[in-house]
Every structure is written in C-alpha cells, then in structure tokens.
Design an enzyme around this catalytic site. Structure first.
Site, PDB file in Angstrom:
ATOM      1  N   LYS A   1      30.872  14.040  64.611  1.00 48.37           N
ATOM      2  CA  LYS A   1      29.896  14.274  64.191  1.00 48.37           C
ATOM      3  C   LYS A   1      28.669  13.522  63.724  1.00 48.37           C
ATOM      4  O   LYS A   1      28.804  12.338  63.823  1.00 48.37           O
ATOM      5  CB  LYS A   1      30.269  15.206  62.738  1.00 48.37           C
ATOM      6  CG  LYS A   1      30.873  14.288  61.700  1.00 48.37           C
ATOM      7  CD  LYS A   1      31.356  14.952  60.584  1.00 48.37           C
ATOM      8  CE  LYS A   1      32.006  14.164  59.484  1.00 48.37           C
ATOM      9  NZ  LYS A   1      32.906  14.843  58.396  1.00 48.37           N
TER      10      LYS A   1
ATOM     11  N   TYR B   1       4.127  -3.130  49.143  1.00 47.65           N
ATOM     12  CA  TYR B   1       3.520  -2.012  48.262  1.00 47.65           C
ATOM     13  C   TYR B   1       3.764  -2.582  46.788  1.00 47.65           C
ATOM     14  O   TYR B   1       4.889  -2.862  46.388  1.00 47.65           O
ATOM     15  CB  TYR B   1       4.178  -0.857  48.238  1.00 47.65           C
ATOM     16  CG  TYR B   1       3.633  -0.103  49.749  1.00 47.65           C
ATOM     17  CD1 TYR B   1       2.203   0.115  50.032  1.00 47.65           C
ATOM     18  CD2 TYR B   1       4.397   0.264  50.665  1.00 47.65           C
ATOM     19  CE1 TYR B   1       1.759   0.399  51.143  1.00 47.65           C
ATOM     20  CE2 TYR B   1       3.947   0.820  51.953  1.00 47.65           C
ATOM     21  CZ  TYR B   1       2.646   1.064  52.026  1.00 47.65           C
ATOM     22  OH  TYR B   1       1.987   1.517  53.440  1.00 47.65           O
TER      23      TYR B   1
HETATM   24  C1  LIG Z   1      33.976  14.176  58.351  1.00 46.77           C
HETATM   25  C2  LIG Z   1      35.533  14.801  58.466  1.00 46.77           C
HETATM   26  C3  LIG Z   1      36.368  13.874  58.468  1.00 46.77           C
HETATM   27  C4  LIG Z   1      36.628  12.506  59.023  1.00 46.77           C
HETATM   28  O1  LIG Z   1      36.486  11.816  57.911  1.00 46.77           O
HETATM   29  P1  LIG Z   1      36.515  10.303  57.930  1.00 46.77           P
HETATM   30  O2  LIG Z   1      36.997   9.844  56.544  1.00 46.77           O
HETATM   31  O3  LIG Z   1      35.245   9.906  58.182  1.00 46.77           O
HETATM   32  O4  LIG Z   1      37.760   9.899  58.868  1.00 46.77           O
HETATM   33  C5  LIG Z   1      37.869  14.650  58.505  1.00 46.77           C
HETATM   34  N1  LIG Z   1      37.994  15.777  58.181  1.00 46.77           N
HETATM   35  C6  LIG Z   1      36.710  16.659  57.687  1.00 46.77           C
HETATM   36  C7  LIG Z   1      37.049  18.213  57.485  1.00 46.77           C
HETATM   37  C8  LIG Z   1      35.514  16.197  57.792  1.00 46.77           C
HETATM   38  O5  LIG Z   1      34.545  16.962  57.594  1.00 46.77           O
END
Ligand SMILES: *Cc1c(COP(=O)(O)O)cnc(C)c1O
Length: 420
Positions: free
Chosen positions: A39, A292
């Site tokens: 993702k 800034y």
């Molecule tokens: C993003 C996500 C993961 C992955 O988690 P990590 O800690 O990055 O391995 C696993 N399960 C769900 C439901 C997620 O949303």
C-alpha cells in the site's frame, strides 16, 4: 521516468525488498502464506516494483489500502491475489470481482447496499433474470456484470481491540452470515489487526489473539470455513511467529524497517537511499540569520549549505534539527525547512554540486531511516511513505546526476517560446 533536472532522488534497491521477504518467508512453515503489503506506493518504494520483488520472493498475496492501488497493480499486469485491507464503497464490488480483487467486509449493511445497487442496475439479485444493459457501465467504466461473472472474494475483518474497523459482536456476525453464504460470494478469509504488537507488554496482543480465535469459532458454528485466518503484521509476525495462523501480512519489514525494538534481528536490509546535492554553499558570519523567521543565527564563521528538498517533497518540518550527510560527515539541519529547500550547517567548506545523503550511507557515516524517524518522533515508514511524486524513484544502481541523455543536453528552447 520523465526527465529530472534536480539532484534529489530516492534510490530503491528492489533486491533488498526481495531478500527481506525471502528471509521472512523462510522463517515460517510452507503452510503459512505470505502477504506482501505494498500500500501507499509500496511504503514509498514504488508499488509495482515492490510487488514484483514480492512475487520473486514467493509472496502469495498482495495487500493494499485502497481499491485504486489494487486496480493499478492489475493494470500494470500483476496477477497475484490482492486484498484491499479496508472496506470500499459497495458500488465498487463488481469492479473488484471482475478484476479478482479481494475486498474487506465488516457488516451486513454493506452487502445490502450492494444488492440494492445491483437491483437498480438490473443485475443479478433483482428478479433473478439477467437483463443487464450492456451500455450501463458500472462506475469506473469496467462494464456490466458479466453473466455468471466471477464471485466476489471477501475477507471479514474482526475488531478484537484495535477499534478502527471490523465487526465486534456475535449479533453483527449473525447478520452478515447469510450474505457470506451467497453463491456469488466466497468467504476466503477472517482477519484482525493488533494494537500493541510493538510493546514489551504482550498481554493485550495475547488477549486480541484469544478473542480472534474465539470469533473464528463463530464462523465454524455458522458453517463458514475460510481458508485464511490471519492476524499478524510485521511486528507480531517477527515477535510471535506462533500466531501466524494461515497467513502473515508483511509491510514494514519488507522494506527493511524493524517494526519494533523488540523484534528479533533477521538481518533485514533498508531498501531506500535518499540523495540530493547542494545547490549552494556559503560562508556566513556571526549574527547572520538563515531561513524564514530568521530561525537560525550563526554563532561564528560558519559554512551553510542549501539542499533542494523541502516539505513539498515530503521532507516535513518535523525533520527540523535532524542531520544529513555531506562529504561523509554529519551536517545539522538549521533554520526552518521550506517547501523546496532546507539549510544545513556544514562541517567543512563545500561547493554547489557536492552530494548529500539524507537517508543512507556516505563515506563511513550512516543515517538510517529509523534514526531520522526516532528523532522526529515518528515511525520510519512515515518518512518513505511521505515522499511525494516530486522525488523521482530510481531503480538503476548506476544512475547518477550526470546521467542526462544527449538529447537533454542538446535541448534548446525555441525562439518563439522565449519571445512570448
Ligand atoms: C498496513 C497493514 C499491515 C502491514 O503492517 P506492517 O506493520 O507495516 O507490516 C498489515 N495488516 C493491515 C491490516 C494493514 O493495514
């Protein structure tokens, strides 16, 4: 990659992602499936490139957060099963089924809304006849439901204590069951997500795990036998491999981030180096102010370098006070981080063009994503996932700032462009 005229870029080592996932895969029995979570553009490393690395490592499934991320993977030719880890509006269920994308469901009402929509479109679920209008495209233009089209594969999310999404009560479960038993629905998985997998105190993880196991009993008693029960992300998979069940969902660890200080050292490798080069270096005197709000005042004769990266690239103002590497030495970020630039106090005189490393190694020095993140009080994946489209991702090990093509050197604006 379209042409790039700035030295700021993220070098991504996809072989490291592949090796990380292979190492994790080998720690578990073959019966435990591996979901690679790609993702948010593969936590900033590139969704397609990360998915291909996962495929090479033997991943069984990909996890994404948005349906658009899943559709993009399909459009780019990725055939692995994909699960969208959060509910999507029911109007996109047919799109997901057509592309063999698994959806997360949490309540009966989602199915009811899907049904109403299909009736109104004259699809199955209406009076039983399939009088679909070939021109009545579903949203996103994927076309009408094919007769006896593919089933919708779903994973039911159970909320065992994270409190974000998922059904919680037996009553909610019983309401969703008739929908899960429909002929055009395959209940492939049941899953949950832990709230405290990184904590030293494992009692809440264990409580969530026990709750999950007893909720899976509800499924069994209802005559539903999903193939995949899963609850572990990176931290819990590394720390509590005995909780792996049928599948582990690995995001952070795939990109070389230790998901918890308590995770065992499995020799995970970071997969990204964030580079830039000075666009200016200058000597300033005591009392000169930088940036800034005149937020930094030189204490004496100092060398200040300007690095072309800022918050519009995802290098947030929370990184103020951090360090970068120049000439193989650490240089403190001084003054405010701007939209496009930041300034550093150089350890030695430098000139424009000198390479800068924000995340990674230079000379003998190293700034890991974990170090930069902990200084800013965030998790390392927030740094890589925040890098915007303005930062090109480079997958060629030999790419350098001198890698302009002949055409790019030769390019000259047309006279009329200049006159306009
Ligand atoms: C993003 C996500 C993961 C992955 O988690 P990590 O800690 O990055 O391995 C696993 N399960 C769900 C439901 C997620 O949303």
């Amino acid at each position: 990659m379209s042409a790039v005229y700035r030295d700021t870029r993220a070098d991504v080592d996809t072989a490291a992602i592949r090796r990380n996932l292979s190492k994790i895969r080998r720690r578990f029995p073959a019966s435990v499936r591996l979901m690679a979570v790609v993702k948010a553009n593969g936590y900033g490393h590139g969704a397609i490139e990360s998915a291909e690395a996962a495929l090479a490592a033997g991943a069984d499934m990909l996890g994404v957060a948005l349906l658009e991320e899943a559709v993009e993977l399909r459009e780019r030719g990725i055939r692995l099963p994909i699960l969208v880890l959060a509910p999507v509006p029911p109007r996109y269920a047919e799109l997901a089924a057509a592309l063999d994308i698994r959806l997360t469901v949490t309540e009966a009402d989602w199915f009811r809304q899907r049904e109403e929509l299909r009736r109104s479109l004259g699809g199955p679920g209406g009076d039983g006849t399939r009088k679909s209008d070939p021109n009545a495209a579903f949203p996103q233009g994927i076309g009408t439901e094919p007769p006896n089209g593919p089933p919708l594969r779903v994973h039911v999310k159970l909320d065992t204590g994270l409190g974000r999404i998922g059904l919680r009560s037996l009553e909610e479960w019983e309401r969703i069951v008739p929908w899960l038993k429909r002929e055009d629905v395959v209940t492939e998985g049941l899953f949950t997500h832990f709230a405290t997998a990184g904590w030293a105190d494992a009692s809440f993880v264990k409580l969530q795990y026990q709750r999950f196991l007893s909720m899976t009993e509800w499924a069994r008693s209802s005559g539903i036998h999903p193939a995949l029960l899963h609850c572990c992300g990176s931290a819990s998979a590394l720390r509590f491999p005995e909780m792996a069940l049928d599948m582990i969902r690995i995001g952070a660890a795939a990109y070389g981030f230790y998901p918890s200080a308590l995770a065992p050292q499995w020799e995970l490798e970071p997969a990204m180096t964030l580079r830039s080069a000075l666009i200016q270096a200058k000597r300033v005197s005591a009392g000169d102010t930088i940036g800034y709000d005149r937020a930094y005042t030189a204490r004496g004769e100092e060398w200040i370098g300007t690095v072309p990266i800022g918050y519009a690239d995802g290098w947030s103002q929370i990184m103020q006070g951090g360090e970068v590497l120049v000439g193989g030495r650490r240089a403190e970020i001084v003054g405010r981080i701007g939209m496009d630039q930041l300034t550093v106090r150089l350890p030695a005189p430098c000139r424009a063009g000198d390479p800068v490393v924000l995340i990674g190694s230079q000379g003998g020095e190293k700034i890991s994503c974990a170090e930069a993140a902990s200084r800013a009080g965030i998790v390392p994946q927030e740094i890589t996932a925040s890098l915007t489209g303005r930062v090109p991702r480079n997958y060629e090990p030999e790419f350098g700032s001198e890698a302009l093509t002949k055409e790019e050197y030769a390019w000259k604006p047309k006279q009329d462009v200049l006159r306009r």
